[in-house]
Design a protein around this motif. Structure first.
Motif, PDB file in Angstrom:
ATOM      1  N   ALA A 120       0.832  -1.204   0.000  1.00  0.00           N
ATOM      2  CA  ALA A 120       0.000   0.000   0.000  1.00  0.00           C
ATOM      3  C   ALA A 120       0.868   1.255   0.000  1.00  0.00           C
ATOM      4  CB  ALA A 120      -0.932  -0.009   1.212  1.00  0.00           C
ATOM      5  N   ILE A 121       1.949   1.241   0.768  1.00  0.00           N
ATOM      6  CA  ILE A 121       2.876   2.381   0.793  1.00  0.00           C
ATOM      7  C   ILE A 121       3.513   2.553  -0.577  1.00  0.00           C
ATOM      8  CG2 ILE A 121       5.059   3.233   1.751  1.00  0.00           C
ATOM      9  CD1 ILE A 121       4.251   1.844   4.401  1.00  0.00           C
ATOM     10  N   GLN A 122       3.971   1.465  -1.175  1.00  0.00           N
ATOM     11  CA  GLN A 122       4.611   1.530  -2.489  1.00  0.00           C
ATOM     12  C   GLN A 122       3.647   2.088  -3.534  1.00  0.00           C
ATOM     13  OE1 GLN A 122       8.028   0.532  -3.176  1.00  0.00           O
ATOM     14  NE2 GLN A 122       7.475   1.821  -4.890  1.00  0.00           N
ATOM     15  N   LYS A 123       2.400   1.655  -3.495  1.00  0.00           N
ATOM     16  CA  LYS A 123       1.399   2.138  -4.444  1.00  0.00           C
ATOM     17  C   LYS A 123       1.147   3.634  -4.250  1.00  0.00           C
ATOM     18  CE  LYS A 123      -3.388   1.422  -5.825  1.00  0.00           C
ATOM     19  NZ  LYS A 123      -4.643   0.753  -5.501  1.00  0.00           N
ATOM     20  N   ALA A 124       1.031   4.072  -2.994  1.00  0.00           N
ATOM     21  CA  ALA A 124       0.811   5.489  -2.710  1.00  0.00           C
ATOM     22  C   ALA A 124       1.986   6.330  -3.185  1.00  0.00           C
ATOM     23  CB  ALA A 124       0.576   5.695  -1.210  1.00  0.00           C
ATOM     24  N   ILE A 125       3.193   5.872  -2.947  1.00  0.00           N
ATOM     25  CA  ILE A 125       4.407   6.589  -3.367  1.00  0.00           C
ATOM     26  C   ILE A 125       4.453   6.697  -4.889  1.00  0.00           C
ATOM     27  CG2 ILE A 125       6.931   6.437  -3.439  1.00  0.00           C
ATOM     28  CD1 ILE A 125       5.834   7.307  -0.732  1.00  0.00           C
ATOM     29  N   ASN A 126       4.150   5.614  -5.577  1.00  0.00           N
ATOM     30  CA  ASN A 126       4.165   5.634  -7.048  1.00  0.00           C
ATOM     31  C   ASN A 126       3.116   6.592  -7.597  1.00  0.00           C
ATOM     32  OD1 ASN A 126       6.292   3.849  -7.266  1.00  0.00           O
ATOM     33  ND2 ASN A 126       4.975   2.058  -7.406  1.00  0.00           N
ATOM     34  N   ASN A 127       1.931   6.611  -6.986  1.00  0.00           N
ATOM     35  CA  ASN A 127       0.879   7.530  -7.436  1.00  0.00           C
ATOM     36  C   ASN A 127       1.290   8.982  -7.233  1.00  0.00           C
ATOM     37  OD1 ASN A 127      -0.767   5.420  -8.195  1.00  0.00           O
ATOM     38  ND2 ASN A 127      -1.961   5.435  -6.317  1.00  0.00           N
ATOM     39  N   ILE A 128       1.900   9.273  -6.101  1.00  0.00           N
ATOM     40  CA  ILE A 128       2.325  10.645  -5.818  1.00  0.00           C
ATOM     41  C   ILE A 128       3.457  11.046  -6.753  1.00  0.00           C
ATOM     42  CG2 ILE A 128       3.384  12.136  -4.081  1.00  0.00           C
ATOM     43  CD1 ILE A 128       1.848  10.419  -1.976  1.00  0.00           C
ATOM     44  N   ALA A 129       4.403  10.153  -7.001  1.00  0.00           N
ATOM     45  CA  ALA A 129       5.544  10.469  -7.863  1.00  0.00           C
ATOM     46  C   ALA A 129       5.143  10.641  -9.319  1.00  0.00           C
ATOM     47  CB  ALA A 129       6.610   9.391  -7.736  1.00  0.00           C
TER      48      ALA A 129
ATOM     49  N   ALA B 232       0.591  15.189   0.465  1.00  0.00           N
ATOM     50  CA  ALA B 232      -0.121  14.239  -0.402  1.00  0.00           C
ATOM     51  C   ALA B 232      -0.033  12.833   0.180  1.00  0.00           C
ATOM     52  CB  ALA B 232       0.453  14.283  -1.815  1.00  0.00           C
ATOM     53  N   PHE B 233       1.123  12.480   0.738  1.00  0.00           N
ATOM     54  CA  PHE B 233       1.263  11.158   1.359  1.00  0.00           C
ATOM     55  C   PHE B 233       0.361  11.052   2.589  1.00  0.00           C
ATOM     56  CE2 PHE B 233       3.145   7.984   4.149  1.00  0.00           C
ATOM     57  CZ  PHE B 233       3.177   6.898   3.298  1.00  0.00           C
ATOM     58  N   GLU B 234       0.300  12.111   3.385  1.00  0.00           N
ATOM     59  CA  GLU B 234      -0.571  12.093   4.566  1.00  0.00           C
ATOM     60  C   GLU B 234      -2.036  11.925   4.157  1.00  0.00           C
ATOM     61  OE1 GLU B 234       0.156  11.816   7.743  1.00  0.00           O
ATOM     62  OE2 GLU B 234       2.310  11.903   7.355  1.00  0.00           O
ATOM     63  N   ARG B 235      -2.442  12.548   3.059  1.00  0.00           N
ATOM     64  CA  ARG B 235      -3.817  12.363   2.564  1.00  0.00           C
ATOM     65  C   ARG B 235      -4.046  10.911   2.122  1.00  0.00           C
ATOM     66  NH1 ARG B 235      -2.776  17.443   0.482  1.00  0.00           N
ATOM     67  NH2 ARG B 235      -2.317  16.633  -1.598  1.00  0.00           N
ATOM     68  N   GLN B 236      -3.044  10.336   1.442  1.00  0.00           N
ATOM     69  CA  GLN B 236      -3.144   8.923   1.033  1.00  0.00           C
ATOM     70  C   GLN B 236      -3.251   8.024   2.253  1.00  0.00           C
ATOM     71  OE1 GLN B 236      -3.904   8.790  -2.559  1.00  0.00           O
ATOM     72  NE2 GLN B 236      -3.238   6.815  -1.865  1.00  0.00           N
ATOM     73  N   LYS B 237      -2.522   8.386   3.291  1.00  0.00           N
ATOM     74  CA  LYS B 237      -2.531   7.602   4.525  1.00  0.00           C
ATOM     75  C   LYS B 237      -3.920   7.606   5.163  1.00  0.00           C
ATOM     76  CE  LYS B 237       0.092   7.455   8.715  1.00  0.00           C
ATOM     77  NZ  LYS B 237       1.117   8.012   9.524  1.00  0.00           N
ATOM     78  N   GLU B 238      -4.633   8.732   5.070  1.00  0.00           N
ATOM     79  CA  GLU B 238      -5.993   8.804   5.606  1.00  0.00           C
ATOM     80  C   GLU B 238      -6.952   7.943   4.791  1.00  0.00           C
ATOM     81  OE1 GLU B 238      -7.065  12.914   5.713  1.00  0.00           O
ATOM     82  OE2 GLU B 238      -5.526  13.402   7.200  1.00  0.00           O
ATOM     83  N   ILE B 239      -6.690   7.834   3.496  1.00  0.00           N
ATOM     84  CA  ILE B 239      -7.549   7.026   2.624  1.00  0.00           C
ATOM     85  C   ILE B 239      -7.257   5.543   2.810  1.00  0.00           C
ATOM     86  CG2 ILE B 239      -8.058   6.472   0.211  1.00  0.00           C
ATOM     87  CD1 ILE B 239      -7.425   9.442  -0.407  1.00  0.00           C
ATOM     88  N   GLU B 240      -5.983   5.201   2.807  1.00  0.00           N
ATOM     89  CA  GLU B 240      -5.545   3.800   2.921  1.00  0.00           C
ATOM     90  C   GLU B 240      -5.278   3.500   4.396  1.00  0.00           C
ATOM     91  OE1 GLU B 240      -5.061   0.193   2.151  1.00  0.00           O
ATOM     92  OE2 GLU B 240      -5.210   1.396   0.346  1.00  0.00           O
ATOM     93  N   TYR B 241      -6.237   2.886   5.055  1.00  0.00           N
ATOM     94  CA  TYR B 241      -6.170   2.677   6.500  1.00  0.00           C
ATOM     95  C   TYR B 241      -5.038   1.752   6.940  1.00  0.00           C
ATOM     96  CZ  TYR B 241      -8.380  -1.752   5.458  1.00  0.00           C
ATOM     97  OH  TYR B 241      -8.647  -2.996   4.959  1.00  0.00           O
ATOM     98  N   SER B 242      -4.489   0.963   6.044  1.00  0.00           N
ATOM     99  CA  SER B 242      -3.465  -0.010   6.448  1.00  0.00           C
ATOM    100  C   SER B 242      -2.091   0.609   6.623  1.00  0.00           C
ATOM    101  CB  SER B 242      -3.394  -1.153   5.439  1.00  0.00           C
ATOM    102  OG  SER B 242      -2.918  -0.685   4.200  1.00  0.00           O
ATOM    103  N   ILE B 243      -1.887   1.852   6.216  1.00  0.00           N
ATOM    104  CA  ILE B 243      -0.580   2.503   6.353  1.00  0.00           C
ATOM    105  C   ILE B 243      -0.479   3.101   7.749  1.00  0.00           C
ATOM    106  CG2 ILE B 243       0.961   4.295   5.501  1.00  0.00           C
ATOM    107  CD1 ILE B 243      -0.353   3.992   2.756  1.00  0.00           C
ATOM    108  N   GLU B 244       0.387   2.509   8.577  1.00  0.00           N
ATOM    109  CA  GLU B 244       0.589   2.978   9.946  1.00  0.00           C
ATOM    110  C   GLU B 244       2.059   3.198  10.289  1.00  0.00           C
ATOM    111  OE1 GLU B 244      -1.109  -0.118  12.281  1.00  0.00           O
ATOM    112  OE2 GLU B 244      -3.174   0.486  11.897  1.00  0.00           O
ATOM    113  N   SER B 245       2.952   2.563   9.576  1.00  0.00           N
ATOM    114  CA  SER B 245       4.352   2.521   9.983  1.00  0.00           C
ATOM    115  C   SER B 245       5.139   3.782   9.674  1.00  0.00           C
ATOM    116  CB  SER B 245       5.055   1.327   9.336  1.00  0.00           C
ATOM    117  OG  SER B 245       4.470   0.137   9.784  1.00  0.00           O
ATOM    118  N   ILE B 246       4.757   4.524   8.643  1.00  0.00           N
ATOM    119  CA  ILE B 246       5.495   5.734   8.295  1.00  0.00           C
ATOM    120  C   ILE B 246       4.529   6.873   8.026  1.00  0.00           C
ATOM    121  CG2 ILE B 246       7.443   4.451   7.326  1.00  0.00           C
ATOM    122  CD1 ILE B 246       6.460   5.285   4.547  1.00  0.00           C
ATOM    123  N   GLY B 247       5.081   8.074   8.064  1.00  0.00           N
ATOM    124  CA  GLY B 247       4.311   9.262   7.750  1.00  0.00           C
ATOM    125  C   GLY B 247       5.027  10.071   6.684  1.00  0.00           C
ATOM    126  N   GLY B 248       4.449  11.187   6.327  1.00  0.00           N
ATOM    127  CA  GLY B 248       5.045  12.043   5.302  1.00  0.00           C
ATOM    128  C   GLY B 248       6.434  12.528   5.670  1.00  0.00           C
TER     129      GLY B 248
END
Length: 121
Positions: free
Chosen positions: A44-53, A66-82
């Protein structure tokens, strides 16, 4: 000559052998059940990073937001932040890198440490 009580060799798995395999397969299954969610989070993190890039905001702060917004959408991302993202420019292209560690408790006090790292494509 056919003797009714002749000793024949038998083939098959003994009860102890079967139980040993059950323990091994059970332990592998347990480890998989405990680690698969961390792999799904990484994906999920990799997909979010690729979409943002793919269409990066104009600033580093914009990319982090943008990553923080993705994190709010994708509930499974907990380990890292923007703030954990490393953002650079290589050959005129925005590259976003991340790295983190995840501890998975197997049986107290035994933990499995998994190190994840990735970058935008």
């Amino acid at each position: 000559m056919n003797r009714p009580f002749a000793h024949r060799s038998q083939r098959g798995v003994t009860l102890i052998g079967l139980m040993s395999w059950a323990v091994v397969v059970g332990f592998i299954g347990y480890v998989l059940v405990r680690t698969v969610p961390t792999l799904l989070e990484y994906q999920a993190i990799q997909k979010a990073i690729n979409n943002i890039a793919a269409s990066p905001p104009p600033t580093v702060v914009g990319i982090r937001n943008a990553f923080e917004r993705q994190k709010e959408i994708e509930y499974s991302i907990e380990s890292i932040g923007g703030g954990d993202l490393e953002i650079t420019k290589e050959e005129g292209k925005v590259v976003i890198r991340f790295a983190y560690q995840k501890e998975v408790e197997l049986i107290k006090p035994v933990y499995l440490l998994i190190k994840y790292e990735g970058r935008s494509q």
